[in-house]
Design a protein around this motif. Sequence first.
Motif, PDB file in Angstrom:
ATOM      1  N   GLN A  73      -0.106  -3.610  -1.938  1.00 28.37           N
ATOM      2  CA  GLN A  73       0.034  -1.978  -2.100  1.00 28.37           C
ATOM      3  C   GLN A  73       0.297  -0.941  -1.176  1.00 28.37           C
ATOM      4  O   GLN A  73      -0.867  -0.904  -0.459  1.00 28.37           O
ATOM      5  N   LEU A  74       1.594  -0.759  -1.751  1.00 33.45           N
ATOM      6  CA  LEU A  74       1.790   0.292  -0.297  1.00 33.45           C
ATOM      7  C   LEU A  74       2.207   1.835  -0.859  1.00 33.45           C
ATOM      8  O   LEU A  74       2.645   2.482  -1.956  1.00 33.45           O
ATOM      9  N   ASP A  75       1.889   2.290  -0.408  1.00 37.77           N
ATOM     10  CA  ASP A  75       2.117   4.036  -0.864  1.00 37.77           C
ATOM     11  C   ASP A  75       2.902   4.754  -0.384  1.00 37.77           C
ATOM     12  O   ASP A  75       3.200   5.441   0.946  1.00 37.77           O
ATOM     13  N   ILE A  76       4.091   5.002  -1.064  1.00 38.82           N
ATOM     14  CA  ILE A  76       4.886   4.761  -0.196  1.00 38.82           C
ATOM     15  C   ILE A  76       5.570   6.224  -1.846  1.00 38.82           C
ATOM     16  O   ILE A  76       5.899   5.115  -3.132  1.00 38.82           O
ATOM     17  N   ASP A  77       5.980   7.245  -1.508  1.00 40.02           N
ATOM     18  CA  ASP A  77       6.844   8.245  -2.272  1.00 40.02           C
ATOM     19  C   ASP A  77       8.264   7.414  -2.916  1.00 40.02           C
ATOM     20  O   ASP A  77       9.132   7.161  -1.997  1.00 40.02           O
ATOM     21  N   SER A  78       7.984   7.824  -4.248  1.00 42.70           N
ATOM     22  CA  SER A  78       9.572   6.561  -4.419  1.00 42.70           C
ATOM     23  C   SER A  78      10.973   7.427  -4.830  1.00 42.70           C
ATOM     24  O   SER A  78      11.809   6.861  -4.641  1.00 42.70           O
ATOM     25  N   ARG A  79      11.038   8.607  -4.230  1.00 42.91           N
ATOM     26  CA  ARG A  79      11.833   9.400  -3.435  1.00 42.91           C
ATOM     27  C   ARG A  79      12.094   9.273  -2.494  1.00 42.91           C
ATOM     28  O   ARG A  79      13.694   9.810  -1.930  1.00 42.91           O
ATOM     29  N   ASP A  80      12.065   8.404  -1.083  1.00 45.87           N
ATOM     30  CA  ASP A  80      12.268   8.755  -0.232  1.00 45.87           C
ATOM     31  C   ASP A  80      13.486   7.365  -0.484  1.00 45.87           C
ATOM     32  O   ASP A  80      13.512   6.374  -1.074  1.00 45.87           O
ATOM     33  N   GLN A  81      13.938   8.073   0.229  1.00 41.04           N
ATOM     34  CA  GLN A  81      15.581   7.222   1.053  1.00 41.04           C
ATOM     35  C   GLN A  81      15.359   6.261   1.563  1.00 41.04           C
ATOM     36  O   GLN A  81      17.026   5.679   1.383  1.00 41.04           O
ATOM     37  N   ARG A  82      15.063   6.056   2.983  1.00 40.28           N
ATOM     38  CA  ARG A  82      15.210   4.924   3.579  1.00 40.28           C
ATOM     39  C   ARG A  82      14.617   3.607   2.994  1.00 40.28           C
ATOM     40  O   ARG A  82      14.238   3.962   1.691  1.00 40.28           O
ATOM     41  N   THR A  83      15.221   2.260   3.756  1.00 33.65           N
ATOM     42  CA  THR A  83      15.310   1.255   3.059  1.00 33.65           C
ATOM     43  C   THR A  83      13.827   1.024   3.719  1.00 33.65           C
ATOM     44  O   THR A  83      13.122   0.768   5.058  1.00 33.65           O
ATOM     45  N   LEU A  84      13.577  -0.375   3.031  1.00 32.36           N
ATOM     46  CA  LEU A  84      11.910  -0.716   2.951  1.00 32.36           C
ATOM     47  C   LEU A  84      12.194  -2.609   3.917  1.00 32.36           C
ATOM     48  O   LEU A  84      12.867  -2.973   2.946  1.00 32.36           O
ATOM     49  N   VAL A  85      11.743  -2.565   5.098  1.00 31.10           N
ATOM     50  CA  VAL A  85      11.767  -3.887   5.789  1.00 31.10           C
ATOM     51  C   VAL A  85      10.902  -3.991   6.307  1.00 31.10           C
ATOM     52  O   VAL A  85      10.063  -3.718   6.385  1.00 31.10           O
ATOM     53  N   VAL A  86      10.452  -5.731   6.182  1.00 25.32           N
ATOM     54  CA  VAL A  86       9.097  -6.481   6.061  1.00 25.32           C
ATOM     55  C   VAL A  86       9.646  -7.698   7.046  1.00 25.32           C
ATOM     56  O   VAL A  86      10.908  -8.286   6.950  1.00 25.32           O
ATOM     57  N   PHE A  87       9.117  -7.631   8.363  1.00 23.38           N
ATOM     58  CA  PHE A  87       9.877  -9.169   9.048  1.00 23.38           C
ATOM     59  C   PHE A  87       7.859  -8.707  10.406  1.00 23.38           C
ATOM     60  O   PHE A  87       7.184  -8.825  10.239  1.00 23.38           O
ATOM     61  N   ASP A  88       7.914 -10.202  10.681  1.00 20.83           N
ATOM     62  CA  ASP A  88       6.780 -10.349  10.895  1.00 20.83           C
ATOM     63  C   ASP A  88       7.010 -10.966  12.006  1.00 20.83           C
ATOM     64  O   ASP A  88       8.159 -11.535  12.978  1.00 20.83           O
ATOM     65  N   GLY A  89       5.928 -10.519  14.214  1.00 16.88           N
ATOM     66  CA  GLY A  89       6.570 -10.431  15.100  1.00 16.88           C
ATOM     67  C   GLY A  89       6.125  -9.286  15.571  1.00 16.88           C
ATOM     68  O   GLY A  89       4.835  -8.805  15.113  1.00 16.88           O
ATOM     69  N   HIS A  90       6.553  -8.024  16.823  1.00 15.26           N
ATOM     70  CA  HIS A  90       6.564  -7.715  16.810  1.00 15.26           C
ATOM     71  C   HIS A  90       7.206  -6.407  17.134  1.00 15.26           C
ATOM     72  O   HIS A  90       8.443  -6.353  17.363  1.00 15.26           O
TER      73      HIS A  90
END
Length: 191
Positions: A73-90
Amino acid sequence: MTKLGDLCYPIFRKGGLKMNQEVDEKRKVYHYLHNSASGTTIANLLAPEVPILVVNLPVVIPKLSKTIEIRYQLDIDSRDQRTLVVFDGHIPWGGIPKGGDVVFLRCMGKIEAPIQSIRKVNIAEEDSLLKFGGTAYSDMGACAYLGIFRYFLLLPKSVSCVRRYDNRSLRPIYTFIEVDEKGVTWRNSSY
């Protein structure tokens, strides 16, 4: 202090908002998780009046040869236009652009490889990646291990660089994340 696998860090950020925008209840999430192919999933708002985005992502448990899904569960403003990216590493130093933010990160545990599979240190390169981990003995004999994290990033249209790892030898794989109008393209370095 909790054990390494239970660490979770919410990170506060700002930017990328458009004030008079309709609230979308679904959001596309691009992911490149450890030891799996890249893909996409859909995140949903918990409720229209609550700015909590819910994402379900798989986690592989190697000792059980089992995959489970974890709900984030992420607290992200729904108006934010940036892209949500998820990865494992550093993330290497300077790896994400100025407008990018780490929204959340969680320690996913450690990956192990036999010592004889690890590449020898080259004096002209940066410090060994084993500074994130160490060596130990397991049922494989002498092995090296490395702690990895799951990063949730909000990225603007740009190119970012992250570091992922090969499961067999812990070799670093530098991955360039290209975000544009069409979505996300993942480009891996060759070894």
